[in-house]
Write an enzyme that holds these catalytic residues in place. Structure first.
Site, PDB file in Angstrom:
ATOM      1  N   GLY A  65       0.640  -0.815   0.140  1.00  0.00           N
ATOM      2  CA  GLY A  65       0.234  -0.386  -0.042  1.00  0.00           C
ATOM      3  C   GLY A  65       0.985   1.599  -0.340  1.00  0.00           C
ATOM      4  N   GLY A  67       0.760   5.291   1.593  1.00  0.00           N
ATOM      5  CA  GLY A  67       1.143   6.468   2.832  1.00  0.00           C
ATOM      6  C   GLY A  67       1.282   7.148   2.448  1.00  0.00           C
ATOM      7  NE  ARG A  68       1.101  11.286   7.316  1.00  0.00           N
ATOM      8  CZ  ARG A  68       0.215  11.957   8.147  1.00  0.00           C
ATOM      9  NH1 ARG A  68      -0.572  12.973   7.574  1.00  0.00           N
ATOM     10  NH2 ARG A  68      -0.949  11.102   8.810  1.00  0.00           N
ATOM     11  CG  PHE A  69       5.246   8.820   6.475  1.00  0.00           C
ATOM     12  CD1 PHE A  69       5.686  10.118   6.264  1.00  0.00           C
ATOM     13  CD2 PHE A  69       5.072   7.626   6.417  1.00  0.00           C
ATOM     14  CE1 PHE A  69       5.477  10.724   7.337  1.00  0.00           C
ATOM     15  CE2 PHE A  69       4.721   8.097   8.464  1.00  0.00           C
ATOM     16  CZ  PHE A  69       4.254   9.919   8.471  1.00  0.00           C
ATOM     17  N   GLY A  70       5.508   7.059   2.460  1.00  0.00           N
ATOM     18  CA  GLY A  70       5.700   6.900   0.537  1.00  0.00           C
ATOM     19  C   GLY A  70       5.123   5.189   0.370  1.00  0.00           C
ATOM     20  CB  VAL A  72       4.564  -0.537   3.245  1.00  0.00           C
ATOM     21  CG1 VAL A  72       4.678  -1.641   3.761  1.00  0.00           C
ATOM     22  CG2 VAL A  72       4.117   0.190   4.117  1.00  0.00           C
ATOM     23  CG  ASP A 179       0.536   9.032  11.612  1.00  0.00           C
ATOM     24  OD1 ASP A 179      -0.368   9.808  11.765  1.00  0.00           O
ATOM     25  OD2 ASP A 179       0.846   8.277  10.386  1.00  0.00           O
ATOM     26  CE  LYS A 181      -2.332   6.955   9.509  1.00  0.00           C
ATOM     27  NZ  LYS A 181      -2.071   7.108   8.901  1.00  0.00           N
TER      28      LYS A 181
HETATM   29  P1  ADP Z   1      -0.908   4.335   6.496  1.00  0.00           P
HETATM   30  O1  ADP Z   1      -0.386   3.875   8.255  1.00  0.00           O
HETATM   31  O2  ADP Z   1      -1.627   5.836   6.960  1.00  0.00           O
HETATM   32  O3  ADP Z   1      -2.308   3.629   5.985  1.00  0.00           O
HETATM   33  P2  ADP Z   1       1.725   2.929   5.880  1.00  0.00           P
HETATM   34  O4  ADP Z   1       2.199   4.233   4.454  1.00  0.00           O
HETATM   35  O5  ADP Z   1       1.986   3.007   6.573  1.00  0.00           O
HETATM   36  O6  ADP Z   1       0.085   4.419   5.567  1.00  0.00           O
HETATM   37  O7  ADP Z   1       0.718   1.997   4.842  1.00  0.00           O
HETATM   38  C1  ADP Z   1       0.056   1.719   3.530  1.00  0.00           C
HETATM   39  C2  ADP Z   1       0.194   0.020   3.941  1.00  0.00           C
HETATM   40  O8  ADP Z   1       0.603  -0.622   4.167  1.00  0.00           O
HETATM   41  C3  ADP Z   1      -0.991  -0.390   4.778  1.00  0.00           C
HETATM   42  O9  ADP Z   1      -2.452  -0.709   4.322  1.00  0.00           O
HETATM   43  C4  ADP Z   1      -0.467  -1.044   5.935  1.00  0.00           C
HETATM   44  O10 ADP Z   1      -1.421  -1.426   7.053  1.00  0.00           O
HETATM   45  C5  ADP Z   1       0.096  -1.674   5.215  1.00  0.00           C
HETATM   46  N1  ADP Z   1       1.233  -1.735   5.791  1.00  0.00           N
HETATM   47  C6  ADP Z   1       2.193  -0.265   7.010  1.00  0.00           C
HETATM   48  N2  ADP Z   1       2.874  -1.699   7.630  1.00  0.00           N
HETATM   49  C7  ADP Z   1       2.625  -2.448   7.161  1.00  0.00           C
HETATM   50  C8  ADP Z   1       3.471  -3.910   8.448  1.00  0.00           C
HETATM   51  N3  ADP Z   1       4.761  -3.621   9.088  1.00  0.00           N
HETATM   52  N4  ADP Z   1       3.096  -5.130   7.948  1.00  0.00           N
HETATM   53  C9  ADP Z   1       2.258  -5.376   6.981  1.00  0.00           C
HETATM   54  N5  ADP Z   1       0.881  -4.210   6.297  1.00  0.00           N
HETATM   55  C10 ADP Z   1       1.960  -3.036   6.858  1.00  0.00           C
HETATM   56 MG    MG Z   2       1.213   3.345   8.585  1.00  0.00          MG
END
Ligand code: ADP
Ligand code: MG
Length: 346
Positions: A65, A67-70, A72, A179, A181
């Site tokens: 996915g 998110g805000r920072f880049g 994942v 952050d 949430k």
């Molecule tokens: P946000 O927190 O705003 O959803 P992120 O960039 O943190 O944006 O996360 C992007 C996606 O990756 C989200 O769907 C999140 O649930 C998933 N994700 C982030 N960190 C992990 C992790 N450690 N294990 C599994 N999924 C993750």
């Molecule tokens: Mg996140």
């Protein structure tokens, strides 16, 4: 400690002990002085020490996915991992980067059941990646807002307690989450795992969050921001480094998560950003008239959402308060419904 001192000063033999300790300490600092004394650029010595996952060792999988920072990614590094690739601006200055590296180096010292396992970071300019364990569970956000799962009061309390324990631990380590949430809280077989702590400071390094040289306001973000932060937004200065995040602002955000758990929606739902900014800045709170919960449950919301930072409890106190919530509700009889005090509201 005092025993040790006594025996050391009382015996000539044991003189060696403090001497050895001293020389060890000076050796360590000598090494560092020598390294720095040769005027190596600071980031050189840093890059070896703090960025210990070589990019080529990381096997990158599919995108999980964005998110805000880049973005994942699912990844593989001695097992399944999550790789958060931060999109950095080429324009990021060395000082900011160095600050961020220092901050990240404190993450690796985190060891708590309710805090995601930080495995390391790697850097390949302009890309910075953070590697953590891969969470197999779903986020609280997914449970509450997408799947519309309903947690009973007992489960709600347990989840909130685990969040408070994890957050209390981070705060004791001097880490402000910035952050907190429901999207950053995973539930894995009933266990809370908190992610993305401390990363907010990197926003100033990232693309994609900038609007007219400031931060954009993603939907669903405002309701986690405490009055002191909201008031900074109001002054149309949306630079992350200027926002006064603190332990108390984390507690405010926790209040919002507690509300989400109780109401299955966000406070100030479907109100425009300006309306939320105006109300919160003035110390107004989401009305709780429609929330059917006991006085003590609502009191937690009011405490966490206190206008003044110093009126908000810390997480250690929150663990205690949550612990004192009546557990009778567990085996609730039909004659004792959950709606104990529908009217008691401020
Ligand atoms: P946000 O927190 O705003 O959803 P992120 O960039 O943190 O944006 O996360 C992007 C996606 O990756 C989200 O769907 C999140 O649930 C998933 N994700 C982030 N960190 C992990 C992790 N450690 N294990 C599994 N999924 C993750
Ligand atoms: Mg996140």
């Amino acid at each position: 400690d005092s025993d040790r001192t006594a025996s050391v000063s009382g015996s000539t033999d044991s003189d060696k002990t403090p001497v050895r300790v001293d020389s060890q300490e000076s050796q360590v600092s000598d090494t560092e002085t020598i390294t720095d004394g040769h005027r190596w650029p600071r980031q050189n010595s840093m890059s070896m020490r703090e960025w210990d996952i070589p990019y080529e060792e990381l096997k990158m999988g599919e995108v999980i996915g964005t998110g805000r920072f880049g973005t994942v990614y699912r990844g593989y590094w001695h097992g399944d991992v999550a790789v958060k690739v931060l999109n950095m601006s080429y324009l990021s200055d060395e000082k900011t980067l160095e600050q961020f590296k220092n901050e990240v180096s404190t993450f690796r010292k985190t060891r708590h059941e309710n805090v995601i396992l930080f495995m390391g970071a790697c850097m390949q300019p302009p890309k910075l990646a953070i590697v953590t364990s891969l969470s197999k569970g779903m986020t609280l956000y997914t449970h509450i807002h997408l799947r519309k799962d309903k947690f009973n009061m007992n489960k709600t309390t347990i989840v909130a307690q685990q969040i408070s324990q994890g957050m209390g631990y981070l705060h004791a380590r001097g880490i402000v989450h910035k952050d907190l949430k429901s999207k950053n809280i995973f539930l894995e077989n009933g266990k809370v795992v908190i992610t993305d702590f401390g990363l907010f400071s990197v926003t100033k390094l990232c693309f994609g969050n900038r609007q007219n040289d400031g931060l954009s306001i993603p939907p669903g973000w405002l309701c986690y921001l405490s009055p002191e932060i909201i008031k900074k937004l109001h002054a149309h200065q949306l630079h992350a480094e200027e926002l006064p995040f603190s332990k108390a602002s984390d507690v405010y955000a926790f209040g919002t998560v507690w509300y989400e758990l109780l109401c299955s929606e966000w406070p100030f739902k479907s109100q425009p950003p300006e309306a939320i900014i105006w109300q919160v800045g003035k110390g107004m709170k989401q009305p709780l008239a429609n929330l059917q919960a006991s006085r003590d449950v609502k009191d937690i919301l009011m405490l966490c959402w206190s206008y003044r930072e110093e009126d908000r409890p810390d997480f250690i106190r929150l663990v205690n308060i949550l612990d004192k919530l009546p557990k009778k509700r567990l085996a609730r009889s039909p004659s004792h419904p959950i709606h104990l005090s529908r009217s008691a509201e401020s």
